[in-house]
Structure formats: C-alpha cells, structure tokens
Design a protein around this motif. Structure first.
Motif, PDB file in Angstrom:
ATOM      1  N   ILE A 156       0.833  -1.072  -0.035  1.00  0.00           N
ATOM      2  CA  ILE A 156      -0.132  -0.015   0.128  1.00  0.00           C
ATOM      3  C   ILE A 156       0.877   1.226   0.013  1.00  0.00           C
ATOM      4  N   SER A 158       1.326   5.520  -0.188  1.00  0.00           N
ATOM      5  CA  SER A 158       0.794   6.739  -0.110  1.00  0.00           C
ATOM      6  C   SER A 158       0.737   7.668  -1.533  1.00  0.00           C
ATOM      7  N   VAL A 189      -3.021   4.733  -2.128  1.00  0.00           N
ATOM      8  CA  VAL A 189      -4.457   5.386  -1.540  1.00  0.00           C
ATOM      9  C   VAL A 189      -4.243   6.890  -1.597  1.00  0.00           C
ATOM     10  N   TRP A 192      -1.276   9.820   3.343  1.00  0.00           N
ATOM     11  CA  TRP A 192      -0.471   9.399   4.411  1.00  0.00           C
ATOM     12  C   TRP A 192      -1.116   8.741   5.558  1.00  0.00           C
ATOM     13  N   TYR A 193      -2.485   9.079   5.741  1.00  0.00           N
ATOM     14  CA  TYR A 193      -3.069   8.735   6.780  1.00  0.00           C
ATOM     15  C   TYR A 193      -4.550   8.718   6.731  1.00  0.00           C
ATOM     16  N   GLU A 198      -7.046   2.609   4.335  1.00  0.00           N
ATOM     17  CA  GLU A 198      -5.641   1.679   4.324  1.00  0.00           C
ATOM     18  C   GLU A 198      -6.372   0.327   4.608  1.00  0.00           C
ATOM     19  N   GLN A 215       3.150  -1.631   3.885  1.00  0.00           N
ATOM     20  CA  GLN A 215       2.216  -0.328   3.695  1.00  0.00           C
ATOM     21  C   GLN A 215       3.546   0.892   3.975  1.00  0.00           C
ATOM     22  N   THR A 217       2.213   3.935   4.572  1.00  0.00           N
ATOM     23  CA  THR A 217       1.255   4.724   5.026  1.00  0.00           C
ATOM     24  C   THR A 217       1.315   4.759   6.576  1.00  0.00           C
ATOM     25  N   SER A 219      -0.938   4.287   9.461  1.00  0.00           N
ATOM     26  CA  SER A 219      -1.653   3.758  10.408  1.00  0.00           C
ATOM     27  C   SER A 219      -1.340   2.314  10.563  1.00  0.00           C
ATOM     28  N   PRO A 222      -3.824  -1.552   8.021  1.00  0.00           N
ATOM     29  CA  PRO A 222      -3.392  -2.547   7.104  1.00  0.00           C
ATOM     30  C   PRO A 222      -2.907  -3.743   7.790  1.00  0.00           C
TER      31      PRO A 222
ATOM     32  N   THR B 210     -11.913   0.021  11.623  1.00  0.00           N
ATOM     33  CA  THR B 210     -10.621  -0.429  12.204  1.00  0.00           C
ATOM     34  C   THR B 210     -10.664  -0.146  13.626  1.00  0.00           C
TER      35      THR B 210
END
Lengths: 357, 306
Positions: A156, A158, A189, A192-193, A198, A215, A217, A219, A222, B210
């Motif tokens: 994944i 960014s 995606v 970044w966040y 994600e 990833q 990114t 968080s 994932p 999430t």
C-alpha cells in the motif's frame, strides 16, 4: 466544500498549541512543528517520542514546545515564525513540505537554529536531516520473499514520491535476492493517513491473493487487517506489535531520539553547525523492531543483513540493477550515489506498477 | 463468485459510516438546521466508543457511549444556534474543530492500544447460504441499524404526522409556529438525532471498521456525508444509493489498482467522488423536484418571540 475543510484546518492550528516541561532558570527552548497529530501513532508520534527523549535527557535545562497538525504551506510559515518569535533557539520542522517556510523564517531570525526533516535546502542556520528507511525495506523484502507461499506481497503506497518509490525498489531488491520472480501488487491510497481507506486497500489486496502485507502509510490499519485475515505483515514508523501480535514479523521504527538529543547538546555546547545528516541503521535512526512470528533461521538471515548494513559492508542499492524499462541503472558492483537515491523516480525491473507522470 | 463475496463485505464496511452520518444530517437539515459539525461529532463518537469499549470490554456499551457523546456535542450546537441564534455555518465549523481537538485530548492514552472489535451477528443456517449468506445475514449490529434507520427515517418523514411537522418546520418556520408547533423543540430533536447518527458512525469507525483509536481517524468522512445529503437532494433513498455508490467505487478502484490497471492513481482516488456526484446529479435532474425537496428555511435562524 474543500474551501471549508481548508478553513477548518487553518483555524485548527490556532488551537493546536501544546507545551511541555516546567519553567526553570533560562532553559533552552526547543520547538517542534508536526504535520500530523501526535496521536497518529506514526510519523508525528515518532517525532514526539524524540521530543520526549530530549526532555528525559536534559530535564529542566530544556523547555520544549510543539505545534501539531500544521498544514504544509503558508500556515507553516506562521507557525514556525511564532516559535522563533517566542524565544525558541532550536526549531525542528518535521515534514518535507515545510522546506521553503523554514528557510524564509530562518532568514528573518539568523540567531535561531533550524532543523528541517527530509529536505535538501540548507542555510547557515538551517540543517537538514533524514533517515534511510529504505535500508529497512530491503530487510523486509528478504523476509517477505521467504515467508510468502504465493510469491506475491501486497504493497500500500501513499504518494508516488521518491521516498516511497525508493522504499518499494529497495523492498524488491531484497525480495529478488531470495526469489527472482517475486511480485508485488500495489495500491496507492493517495493519503499518508486514512485508517479506513488503508484497511480497505489491505482487504482488496488480500482478496486478490497476496499473503504478505506491507504499507508506506502511517496507520496500523493494514497490519490489523492482516491479523484479522490470517496473513502476516510489517509495522511502519512505529512498533505495531500490539495491533497484530500474530501477524507482525518486524517493523521499521523511525527513531529520532539520538539525533535530537545530539543536536540539542550541540546547541548547548555552542558547536552546532549547519549540516546534512542522512542516517540509517548505523545511527539507529532506522531501527528494526524485534522479530516475531518468524522462523529462527529466517530471523537469523535477516539479522545478518541488518548487521552488514549497520557495519556499512553492504548497501542495498548495489549493481547490477536494471530499471523497469530495461535500461541499466547500476553496473555490476556499482553503488548508487545519494543524489540518485534522493531523486529516484523510476521502478526497477520486476515492479509491475506504472509511475504516474 | 468467490471473489465477489469479500468484495461486497468490504463495500458494506466502507459505506456504513457514510450512510449513518448522512441520514442523521438529512433529518437535521430537513428541519432547517445546517450542522457542519458532522466530522467533529463523528470523531468524538469514535473516541467515546473506543474508550468505553476498551475500559469495559463491551462494544455495545461503547456504541451507547459514542452516541451519547455525539448527542452532547450536538446539544451544544443546538443551544448556540437555536437558543442564542449564532450563525449555523460558523458554529458548525467550530464544532468540527472542537470535536477534533477534544477527541485527541480524550484519546491520548488510547493511542497505540488495540481495541475491542464489534462482533458479527451470524444468523444460523441463513448466514451459511452461499454468496448472499454472509453479506445479508452475517453483519454486525450497526450495519443492520443503518438500514433500519434509513427505512424508518423515510417512513416517518414522508408517511407520518411527525414527518409532516418536521418538514413544515424546515420549509416555513413562521407558518409552523403560527400553527402552534414548537419550532425550537422540533429542531432540537432533529439536531440530537443528527448527533446520535454521527455518534453511531464514529462508533462504527473505532469498533468495526478499524478497531483502534488514532487522532483524526474519521479522515474527512463527515464532510463526505454532508456532501451526500445535498447531492441526494435530501431524500433518504438517494442518500443510501449515494453512500453505497461511494463505498463501492472506492473499493472497486482499489481492486482495479491491485489487479494492475495502470490509470493514474490520483484519478483512481478521485473516482468515488466523481462517480457519486455524477450519478446523484443525474438522478436529481428534475430541478422542480429538487427545489421542493430542499428545505426552504435551511440555515435560517428562528426566534419564537418575533
């Protein structure tokens, strides 16, 4: 609607000022500008860990301040200037997009010292620093190629900027050193966040059959999906083992602690000079979290690579390396120069994704 | 066929928070109140839900807490705009900023802690059906709630006396007042309903979508929900279509990217917005009908004393 969002973001910085440390006799005031909230458990969180390391080390000899969620652009300049005006002698601006704002404010305040993360423009009172995260990605590639049964990892991304492209290439080099036919499936995606997006991207990749997740990114989403779906993955920016006790194999941890403490010490000693630092595993700026859920043999191999990179005897970008279009990037035995790494805008052979122009 | 089922499940997950937040805002706007604080209420709902579920171990209590926290925030909004007659746009924006900051402060100690996941309800036999089994009968309680709320809202708004009063208040508060209805009470209730739905959406984010708490995890979903209400011309059915369309295109473009479609990723990421807007604009082509649907008193303050 976008205008409104922007408005809200602008107003948000006005509220985002936080202060730490107690007052004492003339402490050194150190300021930080973060691009995200300190609670992102990723990029800004790790910079804040560095700030806390300064406080732990110097106690009441320092006073630290941070401003979080500062948008890159005109707002950044105002935020940085506010810190400079209020007597901060050392200011860390911790995102690439603060580059020009940092230089502008630095010109106005020649006595204040600035440290800009991941940039390349310096001045007499502006240093730059960054981290060779790609070294960690090479190790992840080796591990992924060994644990993957299908020979395909989900990746994944960014944004397709040099930092991310370099990491992806480095990962592929590591993977290809184990399995020359290793593949990645890529989803960008464009953020970044965004934990939800994600997670969705991770699910889509798993639905398409990948059995290792990584990833670029911020968080833990994932990795959390990887855990829920029974595949393995890696933590990014910080150790995310708590979110995926059965899925995390290791994590690339951004560790700014040593560097930040050193720079504060330099200001105190009067030895601070403008410089460029691109630290890696050798300075512990790139720190690998403990190996978990991994065969001892694979872990030992990975540790060997880490040791070699740390000792400087091995560099991930060593030829022969061919670009995606078939042209030669590095000849046999040739080692990439930092300049070409920093501006990397092509994929190496084996990556199927296309870079948007 | 086997690839379709997980895809559908993912689409439901992506669409549910948008649907919940949008249907709440729809009711709020139908009563004539524009609350731009959806994002703020959502994120406060998310942190309250996470914190409660984390400390008590019960996701259901978490959902209740998320709802209550967002309702509390919406009451603040109601007090400022309805009672003190502050500007609704400015107050709504302030509510979002307040919510984002407040949630970060409340949630500081939850960062980096794994949460409690809301479990799926499996209806025996039915959820084992091939293809549709898990999609229709294996969801969590909030997904079912979102559909129930849309259905109920649609019925109450257009088939009941309450709905008639609510719409009257939103369309012409002076007349509704003259007829003896309490404009402010109706609006307070609508604002609270909006808050409760935003809270549910937030709870869905931090408990089901999430299961974690990170600052700013709503990532703009409140704004998307707000936009959906307008593009759906204040019709619950269209909000449902819009939310699911948005979710579906988001997921499909991920699948397209993963299977090697090499369109620029920036274009792919903007597809959900583009497709949703285009489709909803086409549905709402009839201008006359859109005009009748849009609450005439939207955003206008009302004082019963005048």
């Amino acid at each position: 609607m976008r205008k409104i969002v922007k408005l809200a973001a602008t107003a948000a910085i006005a509220l985002g000022l936080g202060t730490g440390a107690a007052l004492s006799a003339d402490p050194l005031k150190v300021g930080f500008i973060y691009v995200g909230p300190v609670g992102d458990h990723g990029w800004s969180y790790q910079h804040d860990q560095g700030r806390k390391a300064i406080e732990a080390k110097f106690g009441d000899k320092v006073e630290t301040t941070y401003i979080e969620s500062v948008p890159e652009g005109a707002d950044a300049e105002r935020a940085i200037e506010r810190l400079a005006r209020s007597g901060h002698e050392l200011i860390f601006t911790t995102s690439f997009g603060y580059m020009n704002a940092t230089l502008k404010v630095a010109k106005k305040f020649p006595k204040v010292k600035f440290e800009h993360a991941t940039g390349y423009k310096r001045a007499k009172n502006v240093s730059t620093y960054g981290s060779r995260f790609y070294q960690g990605r090479y190790v992840l590639g080796q591990i992924a190629a060994k644990v993957s049964k299908v020979g395909t990892a989900g990746y994944i991304g960014s944004f397709p900027i040099p930092e991310v492209v370099r990491g992806m290439n480095s990962f592929m080099l590591g993977a290809q050193s184990v399995n020359p036919d290793f593949k990645i499936k890529t989803i960008w995606v464009n953020s970044w966040y965004n934990p939800g997006a994600e997670a969705d991207a991770a699910k889509a990749l798993i639905d398409q059959g990948v059995d290792v997740m990584l990833q670029h990114t911020d968080s833990p989403a994932p990795l959390q999906v990887a855990q829920a779906r029974g595949i393995v993955g890696f933590g990014q920016a910080s150790d995310m083992i708590k979110f995926a006790p059965e899925a995390q194999l290791t994590a690339i941890v951004d560790k700014w602690d040593n560097y930040y403490v050193d720079r504060v010490q330099a200001v105190m000693d009067g030895s601070w000079k403008s410089q460029d630092t691109w630290g890696g595993m050798d300075t512990d700026m790139v720190h690998m979290a403990a190996f978990t859920n991994l065969d001892d043999e694979i872990a030992a191999e990975a540790q060997k690579t880490i040791d070699a990179i740390t000792a400087g005897t091995f560099k991930p970008f060593t030829g022969p390396i061919t670009k995606q279009d078939g042209s030669v990037y590095l000849k046999d035995g040739e080692v990439a120069e930092d300049g070409s790494l920093l501006s990397m805008n092509f994929f190496i052979k084996g990556v199927d994704d296309k870079l948007p122009n | 066929m086997s690839a379709l089922e997980p895809m559908l499940l993912t689409i439901i997950t992506a669409s549910t928070p948008l649907l919940l937040a949008a249907i709440g805002e729809l009711v709020c706007e139908r009563s004539g109140v524009l609350n731009l604080g959806v994002e703020g209420m959502m994120i406060v709902g998310a942190v309250a839900a996470f914190g409660t579920a984390y400390t008590t171990g019960s996701p259901l209590l978490g959902i209740v807490a998320g709802m209550l926290a967002a309702v509390a925030l919406s009451l603040l909004f109601g007090f400022l705009t309805l009672r003190l007659m502050c500007n609704q746009v400015a107050t709504g924006l302030a509510l979002t900023i307040l919510g984002l900051g407040l949630s970060g402060m409340i949630g500081e100690s939850f960062v980096g802690e794994p949460g409690v996941k809301l479990s799926q309800i499996s209806i025996p036999m039915l959820s084992d059906l091939p293809l549709v089994g898990k999609v229709l009968f294996g969801q969590d309680v909030l997904v079912y709630a979102s559909f129930a709320i849309v259905g109920l809202t649609s019925y109450v708004l257009f088939r009941s006396r309450w709905g008639l009063i609510l719409r009257a208040v939103g369309d012409n508060h002076t007349s509704a007042h003259a007829l003896g209805y309490s404009v402010l009470r109706v609006r307070y209730l609508a604002v609270m309903f909006g808050g409760a739905c935003s809270g549910l959406a937030g709870a869905y984010l931090s408990l089901a979508y999430t299961p974690q708490w990170t600052e700013g995890m709503s990532a703009g979903r409140g704004w998307i929900a707000l936009a959906l209400v307008v593009f759906a011309s204040w019709r619950p059915g269209r909000v449902l279509i819009g939310a699911y369309l948005f979710g579906a295109v988001s997921i499909l473009q991920f699948h397209a990217q993963a299977s090697g479609v090499t369109l620029p990723s920036q274009l792919m990421s903007s597809l959900p917005y583009l497709v949703t807007i285009v489709v909803l604009v086409i549905i709402s082509q009839n201008r006359q009908l859109t005009k009748t649907n849009s609450p005439a008193c939207l955003g206008k303050p009302f004082s019963p004393d005048r």
